[in-house]
Structures are given as C-alpha cells and as structure tokens.
Design a protein around this motif. Structure first.
Motif, PDB file in Angstrom:
ATOM      1  N   ARG A  85       2.119   1.841  -3.514  1.00 45.60           N
ATOM      2  CA  ARG A  85       1.248   2.530  -4.263  1.00 45.60           C
ATOM      3  C   ARG A  85       1.142   3.862  -4.238  1.00 45.60           C
ATOM      4  NH1 ARG A  85      -1.392  -2.477  -2.980  1.00 45.60           N
ATOM      5  NH2 ARG A  85      -2.590  -1.568  -1.451  1.00 45.60           N
ATOM      6  N   HIS A  86       1.106   4.269  -2.882  1.00 44.81           N
ATOM      7  CA  HIS A  86       0.939   5.800  -2.726  1.00 44.81           C
ATOM      8  C   HIS A  86       1.972   6.555  -3.025  1.00 44.81           C
ATOM      9  CE1 HIS A  86      -2.401   4.340   0.115  1.00 44.81           C
ATOM     10  NE2 HIS A  86      -2.938   5.728  -0.510  1.00 44.81           N
ATOM     11  N   TRP A  87       3.047   6.023  -2.734  1.00 41.75           N
ATOM     12  CA  TRP A  87       4.599   6.817  -3.235  1.00 41.75           C
ATOM     13  C   TRP A  87       4.596   6.969  -4.746  1.00 41.75           C
ATOM     14  CZ3 TRP A  87       8.671   4.152  -5.768  1.00 41.75           C
ATOM     15  CH2 TRP A  87       9.697   4.939  -6.014  1.00 41.75           C
ATOM     16  N   THR A  89       2.071   6.463  -7.168  1.00 39.40           N
ATOM     17  CA  THR A  89       1.376   7.509  -7.688  1.00 39.40           C
ATOM     18  C   THR A  89       1.700   8.865  -7.464  1.00 39.40           C
ATOM     19  OG1 THR A  89      -0.403   5.763  -7.123  1.00 39.40           O
ATOM     20  CG2 THR A  89      -1.117   8.058  -7.664  1.00 39.40           C
ATOM     21  N   ALA A  90       2.000   9.360  -6.374  1.00 35.48           N
ATOM     22  CA  ALA A  90       2.413  10.661  -6.283  1.00 35.48           C
ATOM     23  C   ALA A  90       3.600  10.988  -7.117  1.00 35.48           C
ATOM     24  CB  ALA A  90       2.782  10.754  -4.625  1.00 35.48           C
ATOM     25  N   SER A  97       2.656  -3.078  -7.513  1.00 38.78           N
ATOM     26  CA  SER A  97       1.890  -3.730  -6.216  1.00 38.78           C
ATOM     27  C   SER A  97       2.063  -5.180  -6.127  1.00 38.78           C
ATOM     28  CB  SER A  97       0.484  -3.119  -6.045  1.00 38.78           C
ATOM     29  OG  SER A  97       0.173  -3.859  -5.107  1.00 38.78           O
ATOM     30  N   SER A  99       0.783  -1.180  -0.015  1.00 40.54           N
ATOM     31  CA  SER A  99      -0.031   0.005  -0.086  1.00 40.54           C
ATOM     32  C   SER A  99       0.964   1.368  -0.039  1.00 40.54           C
ATOM     33  CB  SER A  99      -0.795  -0.193   1.174  1.00 40.54           C
ATOM     34  OG  SER A  99      -1.707   1.113   1.351  1.00 40.54           O
ATOM     35  N   ARG A 100       1.845   1.147   0.961  1.00 40.13           N
ATOM     36  CA  ARG A 100       2.899   2.296   0.723  1.00 40.13           C
ATOM     37  C   ARG A 100       3.453   2.506  -0.482  1.00 40.13           C
ATOM     38  NH1 ARG A 100       6.213   1.277   6.076  1.00 40.13           N
ATOM     39  NH2 ARG A 100       7.469   3.173   5.478  1.00 40.13           N
TER      40      ARG A 100
END
Length: 707
Positions: free
Chosen positions: A599-601, A603-604, A624, A596-597
């Motif tokens: 994916r967020h990193w 994407t940003a 992922s 999950s971390r």
C-alpha cells in the motif's frame, strides 16, 4: 389431534397431587367430567384411571378419545400440537375439535375403526398440517392407535400415541440432497463448501468443520460458524483453509487419523485448540472420519449447548461422512490429473510475452469443460530480427498428451521458420511441410492443424497476416470522434496445415489506438448455435469493452459468447498504444506486513505519476485485497506490477505457488471472504485472472478520467 406430535415437553407433576393450574393435567383434572360418558373423576373405572395417569405423566404427546363421542383427554405434549384449541378441546368430541384433520387418511377413520373393531393401527410417515409459532407448516408423524378397555374388558376409548418424525425426514432428505450436490463437485474446495453447508443445515449446528490430509503430513481444516455472513460472493470463493501439524490435538484430527468417531455431549472439546471465541463456546462435538480408502479426513459438528448424540444422528453423520469421503477422493484424483495436464499444457506456452514501448501484449488460455486432458491450442508472440513483432495462434486437433506434444513441435518450428524468413505465407508453407511429415511419421491422416501468423510493424502502422484454416482475427478501432467499433480482417483462409496449404497474405492498417485480437474456435463455437451468432457476439463484446487494453479484451473475449464449450480457449491481443506507458513492479515477501508495504509503495508511485486521488485510493485498496489473497492461498512471495497509460491504470498480482500439495485449479476466484471480490467488482472497470505455468495472476483495470 389424534396421531400428531410436536416438541417433547417437560413431564408434568404427578397426577394425584396436580394443582389446578399445572398445564394440561390441571385442566383435565379440573374439568367437569360428570357431563360426559366418563362420569365424575372419583367414579372412573380403575383401568381407565390408570390410562389417564399414564397419559398425563408421559413426556410423549398422547391423547385418549373416550366413548362413542370420542371426547378428548390429553397431556401437555398434545396440547402443544393443537395450539389455541387448548384448553377448550378437553372433554369435547375429537371430530368437533379437529374437523380439518379428522377427515384426513390415517386419522378419524383409523380412530373409529380401532374403537369399533378393537385392533391396533400404526401409520408411518403421515404428513399433517400443524400450527406452530411460525405459522402453518407440514409436519411428518408416526401415529399409533390402541383400544382402551375398562376392568370388564369392554372397549371404552382409543389411545393415541404420536411421534413427530419431521426432523428425521428432513435429515434423510438432506442426505439425498448432499449426495446430489457432491456429484457435481470437482475439487476439494467444492467438496468442502458442500460438506459445511450440509452439516450446518442438517444438524442445526453452531459450528462445523471439514479436514483432509495434506498428503505429505499435516492436515488442512476449514470451518463454518452459524450466523457467519455468507452470501453469493462467498460461495464463489475458495474456502479459507487452516493448516495444522500431523500431531494437532484437535478432536477432528484425531478422528481423521485413527478412523474412530468421537462424541462429546458436554464439556469443552476444543479448549486446547480453539482458534477464537466461536471454538471456545462449543460444548458438544461429534467428529467422524470420512471412511475413504485413499484420502484421510473427517467432518465435525458442534453445538454451544450440551447435546446428546442420538443413534439416528450418529448414523446420519456416518452416512454423510462416507458420501463426502467418496467425493473427496474423486476430487483429489481430478486435481492431480487436472494439474498435470495443465502444467504440461502451459509449460509449452510462452511464460513471458515481449515488453515493448508501443505494443502491449496479453494472452489467455482456458481449458475446455473436461479440464483433465492437455489440449492443442497455443499462442506465441516474439520479436523478429527486423524489430517487428511476430504473433501466432493455432489449434492442433485433440485433447490428449499427444496433441499437446504436437502443439509444442508446431509452435517451436513456427518460431524457427519465422526467425529465418518472417513472411507469413512463407512461414505457413514451411510449417505445412512439417505437419505433413509428422502425419506420415505417425501413419495418421487425422493430424489436423489450423494456425494464423502475423507480423506487426508499429513504425509503418501495418499488420500482415496469413491463415491456414483458422478464423479471421478481429481488430478494435475507434472513429475520429473516439467511438469504438470492431471489424474482422478480410483475410483469405487457406487449407489447414498438412493438406498442401498455400496460404495467401493480407496487409491491413494497424494504427495507434487499434487492438488486434487472435482467438481459437473455442471462443465462438457453441452447440446448437450458429458460428455467425458466436462471431457477432464476440464483435459486439469487443466493441462495448471499456478500453482497448489487451488484458481486458482477453477477458471480454473469453466470456463474450454465452454457454459452455467443450473445446479449449486461447486468445492473444496486441494493442498499438497511443504513447508509451509507465510501469513499475514490486516483489512481495510472504509475510504478514507485506500488504501494508504494498500500500505504501503503490501510493507513493502513483502519486509521483500524478494519478488522480480517487483512482489511487481505489487501486491501493484493490491491490491490498489481491495481495492478501495471494499470500493466504499461494503461501509464497508475490509480484505486483502496475502499468499506467493515458487511458487506464492496470494492476496485476501474480503468485507462484500451489495450496499445499494439491494442485491449484480454481485460479479465477478471490479469497478475501467476500469483501475482496465485491471491492474489485465495485471499484474497477474490468478484472480477471490469467493462469500461468505455475500459480496465477489476478489483475484489474481502472479507466482514467478523460480530462
């Protein structure tokens, strides 16, 4: 039909009080026997009546062929076999009812001989056609024929007792098949796949499991459940192992640890260790040890309904476990030897390649078919004092520790010579003297070394090369209208090192957008195929590649020529980028929230770089899956790296561990239970794996829209 059998039916009610509709017994007792040689039922000979009572009460398919016409009288088991011929077959001649079977060996002729001569007859493993619910099929039977005598001792008929052995025959055949399949396994992953597939099919199980010891305490277990979605992609994946402590109370662990088999016919054998509802539903379980001398482990077979484990099934389970145990020991030895050889090989290769603004570099090394011995192929890339890039790829003949040691000496000496005087001809001339000295020191004339060394000057857009008996490198270029093509460098090829080599240099253009590919002969050489065909296949594959990215070209090159090679394969690629790329990386901890971390990193980061949304979505999803794979099977932290150029997005996920204490050998597979592999192949333009000194790197490339 005389001599055939099917499923064992439920025994009918006693004959004396059987109602008219009680299955075959009702039909037999209600039949008008007065028109046959038997006569009215109340006038039957006592001896014949006793035989009929035995037939109708038996759960085993049986039939009586009576009189000269051999008219049929049979029970429910036999009725199941003849299908829609029942009930009309009762009281009719067997040859008339079953003409297609009567002419087969071991059927009609055998019945008539017993009726005529009074002897008995046993036909083993007779294959006969049978009509079941699924249609016609070939079934295997053991057929027994005995004469039936009346009270006066006269032969009045033939008793047929049949036992279907199709299931036993299929199980024995499956044992032969699993032995053949296990012969081709190399790793414990391979053994587990074969063992689970065999156990599901051979025993008709609902749940099967395989376990091996970790070597230092604890166990590794893997299971399969009937109905679980398994396709071709899943068969290419490493099994999803589950680790348990040494004291885990699972029946399979107990059987593996004690060496004693365990059989549960009814109950909840996995109640205390169930991982999910599939385990909870198991009511009958057999767990048998592998019976191996070095590797401890076991195989378990479970059913959701109560099940009596017959002597035949127990024997088949024991035989299967013994075969699997032998394969597991071979696999453990292979993995240990293979891992040691590959660790030695890769420890002598550069762990990290230079990271330069305009020169992107990638390399790949794959062992040959044997895989158990270290080889002599090597590559290197390093910065020179002049700011230029030195690249080298070579091959020391041999596949043993000595070849790997000599490779390390040659590689180290070449770098030392290049740092002093980077001219390629000067470097190879000095290296020739070293190889000659090593050959004299070892009193051998079999030290055969080929090598190519080049200097890349990005500012001058030039490439200077010299070869000592090595295949000419390949350059991928593009025409002014952006059509790619590949051409081999026209380079004088000198003699191999150690033979007084005096190599000449050649200088060619190396413009932005070009990619240099150095390769060993294992890339293009195949048995019963010309070298020219291999070189042409390589050039075609490089031309057709989606981009000039060096990592993608390394993967393309190693798969360009069809067929297997017994030689090692080494590839080094250098791309002269049109403009500097942007890159970022993230260390991923070994914890459940890591994907999950990531994916967020990601994407940003890609959003900040203004990457198109469709590319971001595909890249995040693939990353992922790769991160989950690394955490599941390496068990260590991972590193995610992204590199964005004008043409493509490149993402890699590297782990640094091994699965348990067993050397990791299958690094070119994904393990997200099929979904990950399908996603990577569907959403990316290229993907592959790069084995490293420890662990592996899985990467994928997505081309960016041209606009």
């Amino acid at each position: 039909m005389p001599g055939t059998v099917g499923r064992v039916p439920t025994p009918p009610a006693p004959v004396s009080g059987a109602p008219a509709g009680a299955g075959a017994a009702g039909v037999v007792l209600g039949h008008d026997w007065a028109r046959t040689a038997l006569g009215p039922r109340q006038e039957w000979d006592p001896a014949v009546r006793a035989v009929v009572d035995l037939i109708l009460a038996s759960p085993v398919p049986m039939a009586l062929a009576h009189g000269d016409d051999l008219v049929l009288l049979y029970n429910d088991g036999y009725a199941e076999l003849i299908g829609d011929k029942h009930p009309a077959a009762v009281g009719r001649p067997a040859a008339e009812v079953l003409p297609e079977l009567w002419r087969l060996p071991g059927v009609g002729e055998a019945v008539q001989r017993v009726y005529r001569d009074g002897g008995t007859f046993l036909e083993r493993d007779s294959t006969l056609p049978l009509i079941r619910g699924r249609g016609a099929e070939q079934a295997v039977f053991t057929l027994g024929y005995s004469p039936v005598r009346d009270s006066a001792g006269e032969i009045v008929g033939v008793l047929t007792v049949a036992a279907e052995t199709t299931h036993v025959t299929q199980q024995l055949q499956s044992l032969s098949e699993v032995a053949a399949a296990l012969a081709g396994t190399l790793t414990l992953d391979d053994v587990a796949r074969v063992a689970l597939r065999h156990a599901l099919r051979a025993f008709g199980a609902d749940r099967v499991a395989f376990a091996v010891d970790e070597g230092g305490g604890g166990w590794r277990m893997v299971r399969r459940v009937r109905g679980e979605l398994m396709d071709e992609a899943d068969e290419r994946l490493p099994p999803l192992w589950r680790r348990t402590p040494a004291s885990w109370p699972d029946p399979l662990v107990r059987a593996s640890a004690t060496g004693e088999p365990l059989y549960v016919g009814a109950g909840q054998p996995l109640r205390d260790t169930a991982a999910d509802r599939h385990d909870q539903k198991v009511a009958a379980l057999a767990a048998v040890p592998l019976r191996a001398t070095v590797v401890r482990g076991g195989l378990s077979v479970g059913h959701q309904a109560p099940h009596l484990w017959s002597a035949a099934e127990r024997a088949l389970l024991a035989a299967s476990a013994e075969l699997i145990g032998q394969a597991a020991e071979r696999a453990r030895r292979f993995e240990t030897q293979h891992g040691t050889a590959q660790l030695l090989q890769r420890s002598m290769l550069p762990e990290h390649l230079p990271d330069l603004p305009l020169l992107r570099i990638a390399a790949r090394y794959d062992p040959g078919v044997d895989g158990n011995a270290a080889g002599g192929d090597f590559y290197d890339a390093f910065l020179l004092p002049t700011g230029q890039l030195g690249v080298v790829l070579g091959d020391v003949a041999g596949h043993d520790v000595q070849a790997a040691a000599r490779m390390g000496q040659v590689r180290a000496a070449l770098r030392a010579l290049a740092l002093t005087d980077p001219r390629p001809d000067s470097v190879l001339t000095g290296l020739d003297r070293l190889v000659t000295s090593l050959g004299a020191e070892g009193d051998t004339h079999e030290l055969f070394v080929t090598v190519i060394f080049g200097v890349v000057d990005a500012e001058r857009q030039e490439l200077t090369l010299a070869s000592a008996g090595h295949p000419a490198p390949l350059i991928r270029r593009c025409t002014p209208d952006d059509r790619p093509y590949a051409e081999f460098v026209d380079l004088p090829v000198g003699a191999p090192l150690g033979l007084g080599s005096r190599p000449a240099t050649g200088t060619v253009r190396f413009a932005p957008g070009d990619t240099l590919l150095l390769f060993s002969d294992g890339v293009v050489e195949r048995r019963r195929q010309s070298l020219t065909a291999g070189l042409d296949a390589l050039a075609d594959a490089v031309t057709d590649a989606g981009s000039g990215d060096p990592r993608a070209l390394c993967a393309v090159a190693t798969a360009a020529v069809s067929g297997t090679t017994e030689d090692d394969v080494a590839v080094l690629a250098v791309e002269h980028a049109l403009k500097p790329s942007r890159s970022a990386s993230m260390e991923v901890p070994a914890e459940p929230t890591a994907p999950s971390r990531v994916r967020h990193w990601m994407t940003a980061q890609l959003g900040e770089w203004q990457v198109p949304e469709p590319v971001i979505g595909a890249a995040v999803l693939c990353t992922s899956e790769l991160t989950t794979n690394a955490l599941l099977h390496a068990g260590t932290a991972a590193r995610v790296e992204i590199d964005l150029s004008a043409e493509r997005l490149l993402v890699s996920v590297a782990d640094s561990g091994t699965r348990g204490t067993v050397t990791r050998t299958q690094t070119d597979t994904l393990s997200s239970r099929g979904r990950g592999l399908g996603l990577i192949e569907e959403l990316s333009d290229a993907w592959g794996t790069d084995p490293t000194v420890r662990g592996s790197t899985v990467w994928f490339e997505i081309l960016l829209p041209t606009d």
